[in-house]
Motif scaffolding. Sequence first.
Motif, PDB file in Angstrom:
ATOM      1  N   ILE A   1      47.215   0.732  77.294  1.00 32.67           N
ATOM      2  CA  ILE A   1      47.349   2.179  77.468  1.00 32.67           C
ATOM      3  C   ILE A   1      48.104   2.420  78.770  1.00 32.67           C
ATOM      4  CG2 ILE A   1      46.034   4.300  77.974  1.00 32.67           C
ATOM      5  CD1 ILE A   1      43.811   3.228  76.184  1.00 32.67           C
ATOM      6  N   ALA A   2      49.029   3.372  78.763  1.00 31.94           N
ATOM      7  CA  ALA A   2      49.738   3.754  79.990  1.00 31.94           C
ATOM      8  C   ALA A   2      49.412   5.211  80.299  1.00 31.94           C
ATOM      9  CB  ALA A   2      51.241   3.578  79.807  1.00 31.94           C
ATOM     10  N   GLU A   3      49.115   5.471  81.565  1.00 31.95           N
ATOM     11  CA  GLU A   3      48.804   6.838  81.992  1.00 31.95           C
ATOM     12  C   GLU A   3      49.631   7.186  83.212  1.00 31.95           C
ATOM     13  OE1 GLU A   3      44.552   8.318  82.178  1.00 31.95           O
ATOM     14  OE2 GLU A   3      44.259   6.188  81.766  1.00 31.95           O
ATOM     15  N   MET A   4      50.185   8.381  83.219  1.00 28.98           N
ATOM     16  CA  MET A   4      50.853   8.858  84.429  1.00 28.98           C
ATOM     17  C   MET A   4      50.685  10.364  84.516  1.00 28.98           C
ATOM     18  SD  MET A   4      54.905   8.985  83.576  1.00 28.98           S
ATOM     19  CE  MET A   4      55.179   9.900  85.080  1.00 28.98           C
ATOM     20  N   VAL A   5      50.767  10.876  85.731  1.00 31.24           N
ATOM     21  CA  VAL A   5      50.683  12.322  85.913  1.00 31.24           C
ATOM     22  C   VAL A   5      52.105  12.875  85.825  1.00 31.24           C
ATOM     23  CG1 VAL A   5      50.006  14.181  87.456  1.00 31.24           C
ATOM     24  CG2 VAL A   5      48.620  12.106  87.326  1.00 31.24           C
ATOM     25  N   ALA A   6      52.334  13.740  84.830  1.00 29.12           N
ATOM     26  CA  ALA A   6      53.678  14.298  84.637  1.00 29.12           C
ATOM     27  C   ALA A   6      54.016  15.242  85.786  1.00 29.12           C
ATOM     28  CB  ALA A   6      53.735  15.042  83.303  1.00 29.12           C
TER      29      ALA A   6
ATOM     30  N   LYS B   1      49.950  17.418  84.518  1.00 25.75           N
ATOM     31  CA  LYS B   1      48.995  16.963  83.508  1.00 25.75           C
ATOM     32  C   LYS B   1      49.173  15.465  83.277  1.00 25.75           C
ATOM     33  CE  LYS B   1      47.842  20.996  80.768  1.00 25.75           C
ATOM     34  NZ  LYS B   1      48.362  21.900  79.764  1.00 25.75           N
ATOM     35  N   THR B   2      48.067  14.810  82.923  1.00 20.79           N
ATOM     36  CA  THR B   2      48.147  13.380  82.667  1.00 20.79           C
ATOM     37  C   THR B   2      48.798  13.136  81.312  1.00 20.79           C
ATOM     38  OG1 THR B   2      46.148  13.068  83.940  1.00 20.79           O
ATOM     39  CG2 THR B   2      46.800  11.252  82.524  1.00 20.79           C
ATOM     40  N   ARG B   3      49.818  12.281  81.316  1.00 22.49           N
ATOM     41  CA  ARG B   3      50.464  11.878  80.064  1.00 22.49           C
ATOM     42  C   ARG B   3      49.933  10.498  79.702  1.00 22.49           C
ATOM     43  NH1 ARG B   3      53.997  12.660  76.988  1.00 22.49           N
ATOM     44  NH2 ARG B   3      56.038  12.057  77.746  1.00 22.49           N
ATOM     45  N   VAL B   4      49.546  10.327  78.434  1.00 22.42           N
ATOM     46  CA  VAL B   4      48.931   9.073  78.004  1.00 22.42           C
ATOM     47  C   VAL B   4      49.664   8.542  76.786  1.00 22.42           C
ATOM     48  CG1 VAL B   4      46.784   7.965  77.254  1.00 22.42           C
ATOM     49  CG2 VAL B   4      46.685   9.930  78.785  1.00 22.42           C
TER      50      VAL B   4
ATOM     51  N   SER C   1      66.725   0.025  87.835  1.00 25.23           N
ATOM     52  CA  SER C   1      66.514  -1.416  88.001  1.00 25.23           C
ATOM     53  C   SER C   1      65.025  -1.729  88.028  1.00 25.23           C
ATOM     54  CB  SER C   1      67.181  -1.918  89.284  1.00 25.23           C
ATOM     55  OG  SER C   1      66.290  -1.778  90.369  1.00 25.23           O
ATOM     56  N   ASP C   2      64.705  -3.002  87.711  1.00 24.40           N
ATOM     57  CA  ASP C   2      63.309  -3.397  87.548  1.00 24.40           C
ATOM     58  C   ASP C   2      62.490  -3.256  88.828  1.00 24.40           C
ATOM     59  OD1 ASP C   2      63.885  -3.895  84.980  1.00 24.40           O
ATOM     60  OD2 ASP C   2      63.593  -6.074  85.062  1.00 24.40           O
ATOM     61  N   ASN C   3      63.145  -3.377  89.983  1.00 24.04           N
ATOM     62  CA  ASN C   3      62.382  -3.350  91.227  1.00 24.04           C
ATOM     63  C   ASN C   3      62.488  -2.024  91.976  1.00 24.04           C
ATOM     64  OD1 ASN C   3      61.158  -5.980  91.211  1.00 24.04           O
ATOM     65  ND2 ASN C   3      63.238  -6.783  91.435  1.00 24.04           N
ATOM     66  N   GLU C   4      63.229  -1.102  91.402  1.00 25.38           N
ATOM     67  CA  GLU C   4      63.331   0.221  92.016  1.00 25.38           C
ATOM     68  C   GLU C   4      61.969   0.915  91.911  1.00 25.38           C
ATOM     69  OE1 GLU C   4      65.369   4.418  90.776  1.00 25.38           O
ATOM     70  OE2 GLU C   4      66.462   2.596  90.266  1.00 25.38           O
ATOM     71  N   PRO C   5      61.459   1.487  93.010  1.00 25.33           N
ATOM     72  CA  PRO C   5      60.135   2.127  92.920  1.00 25.33           C
ATOM     73  C   PRO C   5      60.153   3.291  91.930  1.00 25.33           C
ATOM     74  CG  PRO C   5      60.844   1.903  95.207  1.00 25.33           C
ATOM     75  CD  PRO C   5      62.023   1.546  94.360  1.00 25.33           C
ATOM     76  N   LEU C   6      59.106   3.366  91.111  1.00 24.21           N
ATOM     77  CA  LEU C   6      58.986   4.471  90.162  1.00 24.21           C
ATOM     78  C   LEU C   6      58.683   5.750  90.927  1.00 24.21           C
ATOM     79  CD1 LEU C   6      56.663   2.714  87.559  1.00 24.21           C
ATOM     80  CD2 LEU C   6      59.128   3.066  87.351  1.00 24.21           C
ATOM     81  N   GLN C   7      59.168   6.855  90.387  1.00 23.54           N
ATOM     82  CA  GLN C   7      58.905   8.133  91.040  1.00 23.54           C
ATOM     83  C   GLN C   7      57.401   8.425  91.035  1.00 23.54           C
ATOM     84  OE1 GLN C   7      61.069  11.346  89.297  1.00 23.54           O
ATOM     85  NE2 GLN C   7      60.736  12.715  91.037  1.00 23.54           N
ATOM     86  N   HIS C   8      56.740   8.040  89.927  1.00 23.74           N
ATOM     87  CA  HIS C   8      55.299   8.265  89.804  1.00 23.74           C
ATOM     88  C   HIS C   8      54.656   6.984  89.303  1.00 23.74           C
ATOM     89  CE1 HIS C   8      56.038  12.503  90.381  1.00 23.74           C
ATOM     90  NE2 HIS C   8      57.046  12.368  89.547  1.00 23.74           N
ATOM     91  N   ALA C   9      53.579   6.580  89.945  1.00 25.82           N
ATOM     92  CA  ALA C   9      52.899   5.350  89.537  1.00 25.82           C
ATOM     93  C   ALA C   9      52.370   5.486  88.110  1.00 25.82           C
ATOM     94  CB  ALA C   9      51.750   5.053  90.493  1.00 25.82           C
ATOM     95  N   VAL C  10      52.370   4.367  87.393  1.00 25.77           N
ATOM     96  CA  VAL C  10      51.852   4.331  86.023  1.00 25.77           C
ATOM     97  C   VAL C  10      50.651   3.390  86.013  1.00 25.77           C
ATOM     98  CG1 VAL C  10      52.357   3.731  83.626  1.00 25.77           C
ATOM     99  CG2 VAL C  10      54.151   4.716  85.073  1.00 25.77           C
ATOM    100  N   THR C  11      49.524   3.872  85.490  1.00 27.02           N
ATOM    101  CA  THR C  11      48.333   3.033  85.417  1.00 27.02           C
ATOM    102  C   THR C  11      48.254   2.401  84.032  1.00 27.02           C
ATOM    103  OG1 THR C  11      47.200   4.452  86.981  1.00 27.02           O
ATOM    104  CG2 THR C  11      45.819   2.991  85.660  1.00 27.02           C
TER     105      THR C  11
END
Length: 299
Positions: free
Chosen positions: A161-166, A171-174, A195-205
């Motif tokens: 499952i992947a969760e992030m706050v939009a 709101k949490t997107r799941v 790129s694979d190592n570029e930091p994501l704008q929002h963390a994904v759990t």
Amino acid sequence: MSGEHQRRLNKASVVAADADKPITAAILTKHGKAQVLAPLFHQQLGWQLRGSDGFDTDKLGMFSGEIPRTMTPLECATEKAQLALAHSDAEFGLGSEGSFNSTYFGLMVMNQELLVLRHRHSNFTVVASAQRPVAAVQRQCRTITQMNAYIDALPPGQKFIAEMVAPETAKTRVAKGLSALSELLQQLPEVRVSSDNEPLQHAVTLSWDFRAHNCPERQQTIARAGEDLLRRLQHYCPHCECPNFVAEPYEKGLPCEVCGSPTQQWRSQRALCQQCGYAHISALEPTTAAPDLCDFCNP
Ligand SMILES: [Zn+2]
Ligand SMILES: [Zn+2]
């Protein structure tokens, strides 16, 4: 149900004598539990266990917390067994409920599975269970590389499952039931980066999808609970032949082997017939407790 209409159970009530006349049971399931249990019950007792989609069991609460659970796992499994009877014409209704609790200081997750079997024409009820530790982990990822590492470490067949706050709505997107990064990016397109190592704008759990059809580890625990239920259905009261005549821990106070004081360890077990009330109490082995379990020798 009034007592005079109660049907009495015996071995023939739970073991099919004739393959042409199977004993029928129903389980409410959206998530493939019937496929795990049906072959076991068919082989050992000649049962025909059918899954039914007549009721959305997620209404009783979901793991992800979208619908809060208000019942205990035992209440929930009992309710599902009753609903399985209401939504079928089977002789027995089977309810199943799993729980996952963090244990060993958060290093492991304990998966407990409960099965409750209810009879349509009596109060006969069997509760069976199994528990096993599973190596489920959750991880907050900040790069694609971290997500790939998480996905590569999943056991075969385990979905996530992947969760992030939009950002735009807070709101949490799941996204659930995922098996690859490509599926995650398709369902949560805002995660995409160059790129694979570029930091994501929002963390994904990322976490395990615990629904039974997406979690082979859980299917194994459900199968073990099924074996406990089969064992209970094959032990009969010596007086009335009612099934589920199985010894359970009964009295604590096993004496310390050094000073003889009673400890918190079990010293006896009891099998109690739920139909005629016959009870058999027996001492447990060993008959003394080690002194490190004694409040006097090891306070
Ligand atoms: Zn002692
Ligand atoms: Zn009995």
